[in-house]
Scaffold this active site. Structure first.
Site, PDB file in Angstrom:
ATOM      1  N   GLU A   1     -45.781  -3.860 -15.493  1.00 10.75           N
ATOM      2  CA  GLU A   1     -46.011  -3.879 -16.936  1.00 10.75           C
ATOM      3  C   GLU A   1     -47.315  -3.163 -17.265  1.00 10.75           C
ATOM      4  OE1 GLU A   1     -45.819  -7.837 -18.519  1.00 10.75           O
ATOM      5  OE2 GLU A   1     -43.767  -8.188 -17.823  1.00 10.75           O
TER       6      GLU A   1
ATOM      7  N   HIS B   1     -42.404  -8.664 -23.121  1.00  7.79           N
ATOM      8  CA  HIS B   1     -43.270  -9.800 -22.798  1.00  7.79           C
ATOM      9  C   HIS B   1     -43.703 -10.529 -24.074  1.00  7.79           C
ATOM     10  CE1 HIS B   1     -46.021 -11.322 -19.355  1.00  7.79           C
ATOM     11  NE2 HIS B   1     -45.772 -12.295 -20.204  1.00  7.79           N
TER      12      HIS B   1
END
Length: 531
Positions: free
Chosen positions: A263, A281
């Protein structure tokens, strides 16, 4: 002097104001976390660092953080903090594990609905004017089996919501008790059983060596054909390439992912798969959750910097403000007892056994244990601190044992520390009087009553006349003032000890003079950290 805190990521103004209202100086620089060089340049000025996910607290940064005492992460994930490096530096790392629990659990439930009823695809199709009603044949959640991997705080909320949806819930969690499972209304199972039974699987565990790829290629093959998988916990819990293959083969019907192994995830093997729902997220991303964790981290950091209270620390036992007040003298005593043992020992330590008697046995023993261990190890390594001590002890293979017992003697409470080496056992005990001052009350099994000072001298000898005079005259000749002089013996003519509280450090030549008399078995100068 008021403690100083740096806020290097976005935090609400209300949270920043909490620091100010509590008497903590705060500098709010929400963009600084992305500037590594500038952050490293400034961090040495601060006692606390409040962050979200942008700031990376690395070993390199911690080397510059000469005054840093606490890092507070507004949120549950601390992937951006080097906790072992922080521990070695004596920096407490806190997070806020409960402020966004409901939000994350609700997102997992929303993702489950999304893949059950193909809502994202149906939405896109309808917006495109296609009206493909027959194409989006979903499944009900009612009476389906939900497998929850990790039934802690967030996982427990998911269990509760799923039971409310009339789902059958099975949970895998090594720390889940049968009593807690009954309270949640779920069935506790092992992992293989869960994989075989679940129609939906949702993950709610941290990423550790044990949980990494918990849904591996092998474990995905054990799941029921047509299973649907949700991950709103941590990237790395699922083998993403294996999941794609299982989706392509039709073994996994659908997946909903809020987290990814890498990420920010700008590309991923699962992106654009027709049976995968992805979000960036968002688990903790609600207005309420972001505000809650910000306020919580400000309160926790302020409490620690102002009162010594420790909440939600990842490398230190929790200590409430009330405990910090009551335990303060006992924490000092524990450090002194450990320091005595440590300074008396030059051999490798095998074990440290700690006995708590009376009222102190009802206190926070984890915190007191850390103080004892730190005291022992600092004698040989000044860089050891309260936070790093248990880690260092474990690395050295030192066994720590704790015993608590009801009051057994004349003191309302006392602590006794016994150190074990290959050659000997050595013990020292102490208590705190009503004035809060710690005292040594027993050394080598010999009862004494010794005030503890910064500079001390400890001697052992056979119980014969002349020892008091010899010690007094030697100190006098060398211009060393004695603040307190304590004697003890095991019996007439047997082992005897003396412990002197001195006004200044003793010169090694004085020690040599005493040793040369042949009257002492041991002459040991000692130093204690006394505020």
């Amino acid at each position: 002097m008021a403690p100083r805190v740096l806020v290097s990521d976005e935090l609400s103004e209300t949270a920043v104001q909490i620091f100010r209202d509590r008497g903590v100086e705060v500098d709010y620089m929400p963009k600084l976390g992305k500037d590594k060089e500038k952050l490293a340049e400034l961090i040495g000025q601060y006692d606390g660092l409040a962050i979200r996910s942008a700031t990376k607290v690395t070993e390199k940064l911690l080397e510059q953080a000469t005054n840093l005492k606490v890092v507070g992460r507004a949120g549950i994930g601390v992937d951006n903090v080097d906790i072992p490096a922080a521990s070695k530096k004596g920096v407490i790392v806190m997070n806020t594990p409960f402020g966004n629990s409901i939000t994350t659990a609700e997102h997992a439930i929303a993702m489950m609905f999304s893949i059950a009823r193909q809502i994202p695809e149906a939405n896109a199709s309808t917006h495109a004017g296609k009206w493909e009603k027959s194409k989006f044949m979903g499944v009900e959640l009612f009476n389906k089996t939900l497998g929850v991997i990790g039934a802690g705080n967030i996982g427990g909320i998911v269990c509760d919501r799923a039971v409310g949806l009339k789902m059958k819930v099975v949970a895998y969690d090594p720390f889940l008790s049968e009593e807690r499972a009954k309270q949640l209304g779920v069935t506790k199972v092992d992992l293989d059983d869960l994989l075989a039974r679940a129609d939906f699987i949702t993950l709610h565990v941290p990423l550790t060596d044990k949980t990494r790829n918990i849904l591996s290629r092998e474990n995905l093959a054990k799941t029921k054909k047509g299973v649907r998988i949700i991950n709103c916990a941590r990237g790395g819990l699922i083998d993403e390439a294996a999941l794609k293959d299982a989706l392509d083969a039709g073994h996994v019907a659908a997946a909903a992912l809020d987290v990814f192994e890498v990420e920010p995830a700008t590309e991923n093997v699962l992106f654009n798969h027709p049976n995968v729902v992805c979000t960036p997220h968002l688990g903790a991303s609600t207005t309420e959750a972001q505000e809650n964790v910000a306020l919580q981290v400000a309160e926790q950091m302020s409490d620690y910097l102002l009162t010594g209270a420790v909440q939600n620390a990842l490398n230190m036992p929790n200590v409430t403000a009330e405990e910090a007040t009551v335990m303060g003298p006992w924490v000092k005593l524990a450090l002194h007892l450990g320091a005595f043992i440590g300074q008396m020992t030059d051999e490798p330590i095998k074990a440290i056994n700690i006995l708590y008697d009376g009222a102190v046995a009802d206190m926070n023993l984890a915190a007191l244990n850390q103080s004892v261990i730190a005291g022992v190890l600092k004698a040989h390594n000044p860089d050891v601190n309260l936070v790093s001590a248990p880690v260092v002890a474990k690395e050295r293979g030192i066994q720590i044992s704790t015993t608590r017992q009801e009051k057994t003697g004349v003191f309302d409470a006392y602590i006794k520390v016994t150190m074990v080496t290959d050659k000997r056992e050595r013990s020292v005990a102490g208590t705190c009087f009503s004035d809060g001052k710690p005292r040594f009350i027993q050394i080598k099994g010999i009862n004494i009553d010794a005030e503890i000072g910064r500079h001390m001298l400890y001697t052992t000898n056979e119980d014969v006349p002349g020892i008091i005079g010899l010690l007094g005259m030697t100190m006098g000749k060398n211009n060393v003032n004695i603040a307190n002089f304590t004697l003890g013996r095991s019996g007439v003519g047997q082992d005897a000890i003396a412990i002197l509280y001195l006004d200044q450090a003793i010169d090694p030549k004085v020690v040599e003079t005493l040793e040369s008399t042949g009257m002492f078995q041991q002459v040991k100068p000692l130093e204690f950290e006394v505020a």
